[in-house]
Design a protein around this motif. Structure first.
Motif, PDB file in Angstrom:
ATOM      1  N   LEU A  78       0.844  -1.188   0.000  1.00 46.84           N
ATOM      2  CA  LEU A  78       0.000   0.000   0.000  1.00 46.84           C
ATOM      3  C   LEU A  78       0.883   1.243   0.000  1.00 46.84           C
ATOM      4  N   ARG A  79       0.468   2.208  -0.794  1.00 45.35           N
ATOM      5  CA  ARG A  79       1.101   3.536  -0.726  1.00 45.35           C
ATOM      6  C   ARG A  79      -0.019   4.517  -0.436  1.00 45.35           C
ATOM      7  N   LEU A  80       0.016   5.088   0.776  1.00 48.82           N
ATOM      8  CA  LEU A  80      -1.100   5.888   1.267  1.00 48.82           C
ATOM      9  C   LEU A  80      -0.749   7.363   1.313  1.00 48.82           C
ATOM     10  N   ARG A  81      -1.746   8.175   1.067  1.00 47.00           N
ATOM     11  CA  ARG A  81      -1.648   9.615   1.335  1.00 47.00           C
ATOM     12  C   ARG A  81      -1.978   9.803   2.816  1.00 47.00           C
ATOM     13  N   PRO A  82      -1.104  10.449   3.615  1.00 47.09           N
ATOM     14  CA  PRO A  82      -1.386  10.620   5.048  1.00 47.09           C
ATOM     15  C   PRO A  82      -2.758  11.238   5.278  1.00 47.09           C
ATOM     16  N   GLY A  83      -3.543  10.569   6.123  1.00 47.19           N
ATOM     17  CA  GLY A  83      -4.884  11.037   6.434  1.00 47.19           C
ATOM     18  C   GLY A  83      -5.951  10.541   5.497  1.00 47.19           C
ATOM     19  N   LEU A  84      -5.557   9.933   4.354  1.00 52.69           N
ATOM     20  CA  LEU A  84      -6.519   9.448   3.375  1.00 52.69           C
ATOM     21  C   LEU A  84      -6.518   7.925   3.419  1.00 52.69           C
ATOM     22  N   SER A  85      -7.655   7.309   3.708  1.00 51.28           N
ATOM     23  CA  SER A  85      -7.720   5.863   3.896  1.00 51.28           C
ATOM     24  C   SER A  85      -7.880   5.137   2.570  1.00 51.28           C
ATOM     25  N   THR A  86      -7.527   3.863   2.582  1.00 52.59           N
ATOM     26  CA  THR A  86      -7.762   2.984   1.445  1.00 52.59           C
ATOM     27  C   THR A  86      -8.357   1.682   1.960  1.00 52.59           C
ATOM     28  N   THR A  87      -9.175   1.050   1.127  1.00 50.73           N
ATOM     29  CA  THR A  87      -9.885  -0.165   1.531  1.00 50.73           C
ATOM     30  C   THR A  87      -9.608  -1.279   0.530  1.00 50.73           C
ATOM     31  N   PHE A  88      -9.349  -2.474   1.047  1.00 50.43           N
ATOM     32  CA  PHE A  88      -9.207  -3.655   0.197  1.00 50.43           C
ATOM     33  C   PHE A  88      -9.924  -4.815   0.878  1.00 50.43           C
ATOM     34  N   SER A  89     -10.084  -5.911   0.161  1.00 48.53           N
ATOM     35  CA  SER A  89     -10.857  -7.039   0.654  1.00 48.53           C
ATOM     36  C   SER A  89      -9.976  -8.274   0.774  1.00 48.53           C
ATOM     37  N   VAL A  90     -10.224  -9.086   1.817  1.00 51.94           N
ATOM     38  CA  VAL A  90      -9.577 -10.390   1.966  1.00 51.94           C
ATOM     39  C   VAL A  90     -10.662 -11.449   2.089  1.00 51.94           C
ATOM     40  N   SER A  91     -10.342 -12.651   1.639  1.00 49.58           N
ATOM     41  CA  SER A  91     -11.292 -13.761   1.675  1.00 49.58           C
ATOM     42  C   SER A  91     -10.748 -14.881   2.552  1.00 49.58           C
ATOM     43  N   PHE A  92     -11.674 -15.633   3.162  1.00 50.68           N
ATOM     44  CA  PHE A  92     -11.294 -16.753   4.023  1.00 50.68           C
ATOM     45  C   PHE A  92     -12.269 -17.902   3.776  1.00 50.68           C
ATOM     46  N   LYS A  93     -11.715 -19.136   3.779  1.00 53.24           N
ATOM     47  CA  LYS A  93     -12.561 -20.327   3.615  1.00 53.24           C
ATOM     48  C   LYS A  93     -12.056 -21.429   4.553  1.00 53.24           C
ATOM     49  N   ARG A  94     -12.982 -21.996   5.325  1.00 55.48           N
ATOM     50  CA  ARG A  94     -12.643 -23.141   6.180  1.00 55.48           C
ATOM     51  C   ARG A  94     -12.437 -24.377   5.313  1.00 55.48           C
ATOM     52  N   ILE A  95     -11.316 -25.051   5.517  1.00 54.76           N
ATOM     53  CA  ILE A  95     -10.971 -26.202   4.702  1.00 54.76           C
ATOM     54  C   ILE A  95     -11.535 -27.480   5.326  1.00 54.76           C
ATOM     55  N   GLN A  96     -12.087 -28.333   4.503  1.00 55.16           N
ATOM     56  CA  GLN A  96     -12.572 -29.631   4.941  1.00 55.16           C
ATOM     57  C   GLN A  96     -11.383 -30.516   5.296  1.00 55.16           C
ATOM     58  N   GLY A  97     -11.419 -31.103   6.490  1.00 54.21           N
ATOM     59  CA  GLY A  97     -10.379 -32.039   6.899  1.00 54.21           C
ATOM     60  C   GLY A  97      -9.095 -31.400   7.367  1.00 54.21           C
ATOM     61  N   TYR A  98      -9.137 -30.135   7.796  1.00 50.77           N
ATOM     62  CA  TYR A  98      -7.916 -29.455   8.254  1.00 50.77           C
ATOM     63  C   TYR A  98      -7.396 -30.158   9.516  1.00 50.77           C
ATOM     64  N   PRO A  99      -6.083 -30.413   9.626  1.00 54.02           N
ATOM     65  CA  PRO A  99      -5.536 -31.183  10.753  1.00 54.02           C
ATOM     66  C   PRO A  99      -5.827 -30.513  12.105  1.00 54.02           C
ATOM     67  N   VAL A 100      -5.938 -31.360  13.142  1.00 57.70           N
ATOM     68  CA  VAL A 100      -6.181 -30.878  14.499  1.00 57.70           C
ATOM     69  C   VAL A 100      -5.134 -31.479  15.428  1.00 57.70           C
ATOM     70  N   ASP A 101      -4.461 -30.623  16.202  1.00 60.40           N
ATOM     71  CA  ASP A 101      -3.544 -31.047  17.271  1.00 60.40           C
ATOM     72  C   ASP A 101      -4.194 -30.714  18.606  1.00 60.40           C
ATOM     73  N   LEU A 102      -4.432 -31.751  19.443  1.00 60.65           N
ATOM     74  CA  LEU A 102      -5.078 -31.543  20.742  1.00 60.65           C
ATOM     75  C   LEU A 102      -4.125 -31.974  21.847  1.00 60.65           C
ATOM     76  N   TYR A 103      -3.758 -31.031  22.688  1.00 61.45           N
ATOM     77  CA  TYR A 103      -2.868 -31.327  23.821  1.00 61.45           C
ATOM     78  C   TYR A 103      -3.690 -31.257  25.102  1.00 61.45           C
ATOM     79  N   TYR A 104      -3.783 -32.396  25.794  1.00 63.24           N
ATOM     80  CA  TYR A 104      -4.607 -32.504  27.003  1.00 63.24           C
ATOM     81  C   TYR A 104      -3.728 -32.222  28.220  1.00 63.24           C
TER      82      TYR A 104
END
Length: 780
Positions: A114-140
Motif C-alpha cells: 500500500l502507498r497511502l496519502r497521510p490522512g486518506l484511507s484505502t480499503t481492500f478485501s480479503v477472503s477466508f474459507k474453512r478447509i474440509q479435513g484441516y488437521p487438528v492437534d489436541l494437547y490434554y
C-alpha cells in the motif's frame, strides 16, 4: 455464485476512487513553504506547480488548496500535484477447497503493498474459507492434584473416544498429554521429605509433586496415548490454586517438544477443578524473578518451576495468540465464572462445564471445538505507530470485537467469507510491515506500507534563467534562490547579509513574518490582498479594514469606517461599533449636569468612573465615610494642626474647599470626628459637582477634654500599689499559718497513735549508786 462478490467489488471501487462518493473536504493548511509542506498538511490539500500562478507579492502558500479551488482559480489540472492512495497485490494464491499434504491456503491474498496519502484511507478485501479435513492437534493438560483422583481414572480410558470424536472433523488428528500440580516450595507444597515422597494421605498410590511434566508428545497413535496416560498417578499439594499458567506457558513456547504442526488447528485443553496462581504470587515463596516466556524443559520436566514466578494473564494471552493455540478450559461448576473471566482476556478461547469425574470431557471438547472453528476473528500484529485499521466483516453473522477485530460467527466448513479492511496512516512512514491474520490460524496477510509525502514535480528547465532572474532554479513552480539572493523571483540581492537577518526586519509584534499577511521583500513587507479584494496595510501588514466590530450585521453599524480593526465613526455617531446617535439627554441630571461630573456620556447613558453607580453616577458603592476620610484636611484647614499641617494646601486643595464657592451641592452631611489631640470637631460636608469634591464648614470650636490631675494620678497610683502590697503580704501570711496548723495537727494525731510513749525504754538502766551531799539540808 458468491453472494459477497458485490460487496467485494464495491469496496475495491471505493478504494480506487476514494472521493467519488463523498464530498471533497477542505484543505486546512498551516505554515506552507513548499509542495511537500502542502501535501502533508491534509489529505485534501493539492499544490499548483503552474508558473505565474501567484501574483506579484502574493504568498506562495496560495498554491496550496483543494484541487477544485485551484482549478477554479485558473490552475490547469495537469499542473496540480495531488498524490492519491494506491495498492498492489504481490501474492494471491487461490483458496484451497480441501486439505492435502501440501501447504493449504485459507486466507487470500497473502501479500499486499500500500502507498497511502497521510490522512486518506484505502480499503481492500480479503477472503477466508474453512478447509474440509484441516488437521487438528489436541494437547490434554491435566491437573493431577489429589482432588482430581476420580477424573484421572476416567481420562485413562479416554484415548479412543477422543480420537473418534476428532475423526468427525479431520482424518489428520494428533493427541498429546501433559500434567501439572504446583511449585514444590512452601507455601504451595509441603516440603517435608516424607510428604515430598508421598503427598497423599492413607494408602492411596500417588507420585511426588511437580510443577509441570510433559508426558506425551502429539501423536496419531491411540495405543501410545493409552500407555502413557495409564501410567500416570495422582499427586498432592497444600493450597487450592494450582500452577496452571506455568504449564500453559511451557506447552505454548516448547513447540518442538510438544510436537505442534505448522499447518493444524492447535487446541490446548486445560482440565482442572481449582483456580490458578498468577504473576506476583511467587513472592509468597521468595521467588522474585519474573517469567521470561521461554522454554525451560529438560527430560520432559519444567526445570525453572521453583526459580521463576508464574506468568501473568497478559503473557499467556500473548504467547497463545503468537503460537495460534486455542485454549479450552474444562472446569468444574465452582470454577466456571473464574475461567469465563479469564477467557475474556484470552482471544479465541472457550470454557466448558466439566463433570465431577470428567466423564463428559469428550463431548465438552467437541462442543468447544465447533464454537472455536466456526468463529473467524480477523486482527493484526506489529501495527506501526499512527496507523489505524478498521475491519468490516461481510458475512451473515458479522460483529465487532473492540476496535481492532472483525468477527464472522457460525462459519460452515467450505464456506467462503470476506472482510473489508480500511487502513489509514496519520503521518509519514516508509516501508513498514505488519501482518493481518485470523486468530488461531497460521495463514497470514503481510501488508507493506509506505506514504506519499514528497512531490514528484516536472519543472521546465529552459525558463529558469528568465523566471528566477538567473539567480535560482524552479522547484514545483516556485523559485529556489541561490545564495545571496532572496525574494519571490530571487529579485533581491542581500550581499553579505544572511537571509535570516533580512527577514528579521519584517517581523512584527507577534514575532511572525509580516504577520502572515505579506511577503518580506528585500527587508520590507509587501502586503497581500484580503479575500474581499482590499489590502492589508501597516509596516508589518498588521492592519486590515474588515475585522471591526459589527452592529446589526453591518461593519461599524454602517455609520463609520473600519481602520486597522477600530471603527472611526461618522459625525453624529459614537460607540465601539458606531451604533449610537450622539446625545446627552439620558445623562443629564436634575441640576443640568452630565453624570454629575463623575462619568462620561456614551451612547446616551452614563459610564461612571470608579464605583459610582448608574443611572447618573450620583451614589458611590463601597466608598469610605467622607467624614472620616476628610477629617485630617478639616483639622489642618480649620485649626492648623494634624498630619497635613505642613502641606495642607497641596494635600487638600482639590478635594476639600474651605471657602464658599458658587457650585451646587449634591448632598450634605453633618460630621463629628476626633482630631489628633483627641478633641471633637463638628463640621458640615457638602458634596459638590465632580469626583471627590467637598466644601467644608466648621460649625464651632473644638471641644477638648480637661487635662487630668497629675498629683491625684500619682497619689492614687502610690496608694494603690501600697494597698496591693499589704494585701499580698497578708495573703502569704495566711497561707503559711494554715500550712503550719495542718502539720501540727497531723503531728498530734500521730503522737496519740504511738504505743512506745507509754512503756519503759528497755535500753534505760537505773543508777546503781546513790550519793548524798552532806551539805544539803533539803531546804531551798
Amino acid at each position: 455464485m458468491n453472494h459477497y462478490l458485490p460487496f467485494v467489488l464495491l469496496s475495491i471501487f471505493l478504494s480506487v476512487v476514494p472521493n467519488a462518493w463523498c464530498q471533497e473536504d477542505v484543505c486546512s493548511k498551516s505554515k506552507v513553504n513548499s509542495c511537500n509542506d502542502c501535501i502533508t498538511s491534509g489529505p485534501y490539500c493539492a499544490w499548483c506547480q503552474q508558473l505565474n500562478f501567484t501574483k506579484a507579492g502574493e504568498q506562495e502558500s496560495a498554491r496550496c488548496d483543494t484541487q477544485a479551488n485551484l482549478m477554479g482559480r485558473g490552475c490547469k489540472k495537469e499542473e496540480i500535484i495531488n498524490p492519491l492512495s494506491s495498492q498492489q497485490v504481490d501474492k494471491n494464491e487461490p483458496l484451497s477447497t480441501s486439505f492435502n499434504m501440501e501447504e493449504p491456503v485459507q486466507l487470500s491474498p497473502q501479500k499486499i503493498s500500500l502507498r497511502l496519502r497521510p490522512g486518506l484511507s484505502t480499503t481492500f478485501s480479503v477472503s477466508f474459507k474453512r478447509i474440509q479435513g484441516y488437521p487438528v492437534d489436541l494437547y490434554y493438560l491435566m491437573d493431577l492434584s489429589f482432588s482430581m483422583r476420580d477424573d484421572l481414572q476416567n481420562v485413562k480410558g479416554l484415548g479412543e473416544d477422543l480420537f473418534k470424536s476428532l475423526e468427525k472433523f479431520t482424518e489428520h488428528a494428533q493427541i498429546g498429554f501433559g500434567a501439572f500440580v504446583d511449585k514444590t516450595v512452601l507455601p504451595y507444597t509441603n516440603t517435608n521429605k516424607k510428604k515430598l515422597l508421598k503427598p497423599c494421605e492413607g494408602n492411596v498410590q500417588c507420585q511426588s509433586p511437580f510443577g509441570y511434566r510433559h508426558v506425551l508428545s502429539l501423536t496419531p497413535r491411540i495405543d501410545e496415548f493409552k500407555d502413557k496416560v495409564t501410567g500416570q498417578l495422582i499427586s498432592g499439594n497444600l493450597d487450592s490454586p494450582e500452577g496452571s499458567l506455568d504449564a500453559m506457558m511451557q506447552a505454548a513456547v516448547c513447540g518442538d517438544k510438544i510436537g505442534w504442526r505448522n499447518s493444524s488447528t492447535r487446541l490446548l485443553v486445560l482440565a482442572t477443578d481449582d483456580g490458578f496462581h498468577m504473576a506476583g504470587d511467587g513472592k509468597l515463596a521468595g521467588i522474585l524473578e519474573p517469567n521470561d516466556e521461554q522454554c525451560h524443559m529438560y527430560k520432559s520436566i519444567y526445570t525453572k518451576s521453583n526459580e521463576m514466578d508464574y506468568p501473568s494473564v497478559g503473557q499467556i494471552a500473548r504467547q497463545l495468540e503468537k503460537e495460534n493455540i486455542q485454549p479450552i478450559f474444562a472446569v468444574t461448576e465452582n470454577m466456571v465464572n473464574m475461567y469465563k473471566n479469564l477467557s475474556k482476556m484470552i482471544p479465541k478461547s472457550e470454557v466448558g462445564l466439566l463433570s465431577n469425574d470428567s466423564n463428559n470431557v469428550v463431548q465438552l471438547i467437541e462442543t468447544a471445538y465447533n464454537k472455536l472453528s466456526s468463529k473467524v476473528t480477523l486482527t493484526h500484529e506489529n501495527l506501526p505507530e499512527n496507523v489505524r485499521v478498521v475491519y468490516t466483516p461481510r458475512c451473515k453473522h458479522a460483529k465487532q470485537e473492540g476496535e481492532n477485530k472483525g468477527v464472522c460467527d457460525n462459519v460452515l466448513v467450505g464456506q467462503e467469507i470476506s472482510f473489508d479492511i480500511t487502513i489509514t496512516a496519520d503521518s509519514c512512514i516508509e516501508n513498514k510491515t505488519f501482518s493481518i491474520r485470523p486468530l488461531g490460524i497460521k495463514d497470514t496477510l503481510t501488508v507493506t506500507l509506505s506514504t506519499s509525502c514528497e512531490c514528484q514535480c516536472k519543472d521546465p528547465r529552459e525558463s529558469n534563467q528568465q523566471y528566477c532572474n538567473a539567480r535560482g532554479t524552479i522547484e514545483c513552480g516556485i523559485c529556489s534562490c541561490n545564495q545571496g539572493s532572496v525574494g519571490q523571483f530571487c529579485e533581491c540581492s542581500i550581499g553579505n547579509k544572511d537571509e535570516h537577518s533580512i527577514k528579521e526586519s519584517c517581523k512584527g509584534p507577534s514575532g511572525s513574518e509580516c504577520e502572515g499577511r505579506g511577503d518580506c521583500v528585500c527587508g520590507r513587507c509587501q502586503c497581500h490582498t484580503t479575500a474581499s479584494g482590499s489590502s492589508y496595510h501597516g509596516d508589518f501588514c498588521q492592519c486590515d479594514d474588515e475585522h471591526c466590530e459589527k452592529f446589526q450585521n453591518k461593519l461599524c453599524g454602517g455609520n463609520g469606517k473600519c481602520n486597522c480593526g477600530k471603527c472611526e465613526c461618522y459625525p453624529g455617531f459614537e460607540g465601539s461599533a458606531c451604533q449610537c446617535t450622539k446625545s446627552e439627554e439620558g445623562c443629564r441630571t436634575p441640576n443640568n449636569t452630565i453624570c454629575y461630573g463623575r462619568g462620561d456620556c456614551k451612547c446616551n447613558r452614563c459610564e461612571c468612573k470608579n464605583t459610582y453607580q448608574r443611572p447618573h453616577c450620583q451614589k458611590c458603592l463601597g466608598c469610605p465615610d467622607p467624614c472620616q476620610v476628610k477629617s485630617n484636611c478639616i483639622e489642618c484647614l480649620g485649626f492648623q494642626s494634624g498630619p497635613f499641617n505642613k502641606n495642607c494646601s497641596a494635600a487638600c486643595r482639590e478635594s476639600v474647599l474651605h471657602e464658599m464657592v458658587d457650585q451646587f451641592t449634591i448632598a450634605s452631611k453633618l460630621c463629628k470626628q476626633r482630631d489628633t489631640n483627641g478633641c471633637w470637631m463638628k463640621f458640615k460636608l457638602d458634596q459638590l459637582f465632580g469626583e471627590d469634591k467637598f466644601m467644608a464648614e466648621i460649625l464651632k470650636e473644638r471641644e477638648c477634654p480637661e487635662p487630668p490631675s497629675v498629683a491625684a494620678i500619682i497619689g492614687g497610683s502610690i496608694a494603690s500599689v501600697a494597698l496591693i502590697g499589704i494585701l499580698l503580704l497578708l495573703l502569704i501570711k495566711l497561707l503559711i499559718y494554715m500550712k503550719d496548723l495542718k502539720e501540727f495537727r497531723k503531728f498530734e494525731n500521730e503522737k496519740k497513735k504511738s504505743k512506745w510513749a507509754e512503756a519503759d525504754n528497755p535500753l534505760f538502766q537505773n543508777a546503781t549508786t546513790t550519793v548524798t551531799n552532806p551539805t544539803f539540808t533539803g531546804e531551798k
